[in-house]
Design a protein around this motif. Structure first.
Motif, PDB file in Angstrom:
ATOM      1  N   THR A 216       0.828  -1.203   0.000  1.00 41.39           N
ATOM      2  CA  THR A 216       0.000   0.000   0.000  1.00 41.39           C
ATOM      3  C   THR A 216       0.862   1.252   0.000  1.00 41.39           C
TER       4      THR A 216
ATOM      5  N   LEU B 120       0.395   5.172   0.588  1.00 39.09           N
ATOM      6  CA  LEU B 120      -0.507   6.166   1.160  1.00 39.09           C
ATOM      7  C   LEU B 120      -0.099   7.550   0.670  1.00 39.09           C
TER       8      LEU B 120
ATOM      9  N   ARG C  13      -1.731  -1.073  -3.896  1.00 38.80           N
ATOM     10  CA  ARG C  13      -2.961  -0.350  -3.597  1.00 38.80           C
ATOM     11  C   ARG C  13      -2.578   1.088  -3.281  1.00 38.80           C
TER      12      ARG C  13
ATOM     13  N   VAL D  78      -3.813   4.494  -1.715  1.00 36.75           N
ATOM     14  CA  VAL D  78      -4.821   5.079  -0.828  1.00 36.75           C
ATOM     15  C   VAL D  78      -4.575   6.578  -0.782  1.00 36.75           C
TER      16      VAL D  78
ATOM     17  N   ASP E 228      -3.959   4.685   9.102  1.00 40.05           N
ATOM     18  CA  ASP E 228      -3.617   4.737   7.675  1.00 40.05           C
ATOM     19  C   ASP E 228      -2.108   4.577   7.494  1.00 40.05           C
TER      20      ASP E 228
ATOM     21  N   GLU F 263      -0.833   1.029   8.306  1.00 36.81           N
ATOM     22  CA  GLU F 263      -1.254   0.036   7.321  1.00 36.81           C
ATOM     23  C   GLU F 263      -0.552   0.197   5.978  1.00 36.81           C
ATOM     24  N   ALA F 264       0.172   1.280   5.776  1.00 40.46           N
ATOM     25  CA  ALA F 264       0.828   1.543   4.495  1.00 40.46           C
ATOM     26  C   ALA F 264       2.284   1.094   4.530  1.00 40.46           C
TER      27      ALA F 264
END
Length: 150
Positions: free
Chosen positions: A3, A5, A35, A37, A48, A51-52
């Motif tokens: 991910t 961010l 991904r 975000v 956030d 999780e990145a």
């Protein structure tokens, strides 16, 4: 899936153009299993960040500093994310009317404190972004996202 961010404060058409170019690069064909975000600086949270796997920050230069919104975000996530995110890659872009020196210094100081690793050259723009400036933003997004591909 990794991910990226993107945390941004986008109050002007110039910042919006830079943000859109960064997102376009990060989501370009050929970028797979990443991904992306997107969060405004006032809505992004420590969760956030945790999780990145990498970060891309965008801010205007306001009164010789980063925007209050980005500063608020960084203040909120600093201690909750300090140990967990050390060494993660990041990049950033800054837009200013005539000078971005203080904003660049602030981003560098805060991310150094977090222990993040700059994975691409910063994009700094004063005045209206040129085609080359927007291409540099596209490349910034692409480089950060591609660096997360397995």
């Amino acid at each position: 899936m990794a991910t990226l961010l993107i945390v941004h404060h986008t109050p002007s058409p110039n910042c919006q153009a830079m943000f859109e170019a960064v997102v376009s690069g990060a989501t370009a064909p050929g970028i797979e299993d990443v991904r992306v975000v997107r969060r405004s600086a006032l809505s992004a949270t420590a969760s956030d960040v945790l999780e990145a796997d990498a970060y891309l920050l965008g801010t205007p230069a306001n009164l010789g500093y980063i925007s209050g919104a980005l500063k608020h975000f960084l203040d909120q996530v600093y201690y909750p994310c300090l140990d967990e995110t050390r060494g993660r890659p990041f990049g950033y872009y800054v837009h200013g009317g005539n000078d971005v020196t203080g904003a660049v210094r602030a981003v560098e100081a805060i991310t150094t404190g977090l222990g993040w690793r700059r994975a691409a050259d910063a994009v700094t723009v004063t005045g209206e972004p040129s085609k080359d400036d927007l291409q540099a933003c596209w490349e910034l997004g692409a480089v950060l996202a591609a660096g997360l591909m397995e």
